[in-house]
Design an enzyme around this catalytic site. Sequence first.
Site, mmCIF file in Angstrom:
data_model
loop_
_atom_site.group_PDB
_atom_site.id
_atom_site.type_symbol
_atom_site.label_atom_id
_atom_site.label_comp_id
_atom_site.label_asym_id
_atom_site.label_seq_id
_atom_site.Cartn_x
_atom_site.Cartn_y
_atom_site.Cartn_z
ATOM 1 N N LYS A 175 0.845 -1.193 0.000
ATOM 2 C CA LYS A 175 0.000 0.000 0.000
ATOM 3 C C LYS A 175 0.883 1.247 0.000
ATOM 4 C CE LYS A 175 -3.709 -2.626 0.733
ATOM 5 N NZ LYS A 175 -4.817 -2.784 -0.226
ATOM 6 N N LYS A 177 -1.919 1.196 -2.872
ATOM 7 C CA LYS A 177 -1.969 0.265 -3.996
ATOM 8 C C LYS A 177 -1.598 0.933 -5.318
ATOM 9 C CE LYS A 177 -6.322 -0.847 -3.373
ATOM 10 N NZ LYS A 177 -7.630 -1.517 -3.640
ATOM 11 N N LYS A 201 2.693 -8.650 -2.218
ATOM 12 C CA LYS A 201 1.689 -8.807 -3.278
ATOM 13 C C LYS A 201 1.382 -7.494 -3.981
ATOM 14 C CE LYS A 201 -3.289 -9.664 -3.645
ATOM 15 N NZ LYS A 201 -3.601 -8.228 -3.885
ATOM 16 N N ASP A 203 -1.436 -5.279 -5.628
ATOM 17 C CA ASP A 203 -2.882 -5.227 -5.474
ATOM 18 C C ASP A 203 -3.539 -5.496 -6.824
ATOM 19 O OD1 ASP A 203 -5.189 -5.039 -3.949
ATOM 20 O OD2 ASP A 203 -4.450 -3.298 -2.869
ATOM 21 N N HIS A 294 -6.534 -13.355 -7.597
ATOM 22 C CA HIS A 294 -7.347 -12.345 -6.916
ATOM 23 C C HIS A 294 -8.755 -12.397 -7.494
ATOM 24 C CE1 HIS A 294 -8.759 -8.584 -5.209
ATOM 25 N NE2 HIS A 294 -7.662 -8.517 -4.482
#
Length: 485
Positions: A175, A177, A201, A203, A294
């Site tokens: 973040k 993102k 990861k 986003d 996702h």
Amino acid sequence: MSPQTETKASVGFKAGVKDYKLTYYTPEYETKDTDILAAFRVTPQPGVPPEEAGAAVAAESSTGTWTTVWTDGLTSLDRYKGRCYGIEPVPGEENQFIAYVAYPLDLFEEGSVTNMFTSIVGNVFGFKALRALRLEDLRIPTAYVKTFDGPPHGIQVERDKLNKYGRPLLGCTIKPKLGLSAKNYGRACYECLRGGLDFTKDDENVNSQPFMRWRDRFLFCAEAIYKAQAETGEIKGHYLNATAGTCEEMLKRAVFARELGVPIVMHDYLTGGFTANTSLSHYCRDNGLLLHIHRAMHAVIDRQKNHGMHFRVLAKALRMSGGDHIHSGTVVGKLEGEREITLGFVDLLRDDFIEKDRSRGIYFTQDWVSLPGVLPVASGGIHVWHMPALTEIFGDDSVLQFGGGTLGHPWGNAPGAVANRVALEACVQARNEGRDLATEGNEIIREATKWSPELAAACEVWKEIKFEFQAMDTLDTDKDKDKKR
């Protein structure tokens, strides 16, 4: 018209419109092991009998149309038609019914989730005779399961690749993102990985924007992975999002990730589409890449209780199409997810054989035969105080992913990662010693803070944070009985 040119209707064909239930409602039908079975939540329009509504769903999602056509006589309708073989009222709801529909296996292309959904949930959801329609569950027969390759690797192979056993895996979504440069993004990844996380990861909407092109991000994240691995002695990974505007571009990004030697890539399987997802899954299997999935856009499809498609169906479809991880909700965080329903589709993702269990929303017994399992990912609004509950709910075969719960630590990313790793190790050790995480969770975390200042600081920051909203998607119950209790 002369007698020589006059055309007469063939014997047995009668033009016109007839009720669907005359052809497609067959309560006496005994389902076959090779049938695909579907459970639809049907809300008919006023005046439409439930049997007619269920038959209409079976017809419009298989061989039927609005009127009788003469070409019906050119095929065996009984062999290919869908059949509504059961109707039951939904407890606690007026004018809602569960319609059970059986589809012959020959209606579907082998190994194609795209074709399966085009048939079963294609045009029928816009049918005027229905006020609302929701696909609650599917039974995929073993004969059809065996036409799919499924996840690129599966749970056990992933653990072997990472050399990590006996605990859930830990992740973190970077973040903010959007908006970071590639170099700063890579730095954030490195700090999290060296602090003790297994994965960082991208986003879902991090693709290749003007502020950070995909190739630059891949390079800096690979550097972060290798540097963190050298310092910690653990295998690390970053979910490099390969989702793109075309399948060709998506595969180009996956190829570059493989050339960098990273262990895992990522795909947004609903916005990207099942055809693209299956193609990427095949590439990952052939080239040793793990595939993180996702579920961006899922709530557009699954959140309304009376219309759309339940996530357990999307989860089954993902296991068939291919993915090693998929986001599954948290039960305790900021995103939708009732406990029993969530655990139901978590089992559908991981286990080989799942019995019918309506108390968890599972309408059919499902046998996955040899199809590998998928790791559920708990992500969204979780922090260190949630660690005991997450460990107890999801068990070892899961990924616990803390975005703000890592990057929001007052001392920075690495201490945030340390706090999460310490909390997890404390919970796993306590569980292995026979302690009850459900009742002793807070005490276990407090004990761990005595020797981890990073965890103590995290506990102080998030001690008052709760997301106490009622889930929209709940199990069906008789509301009148609930009131009497």
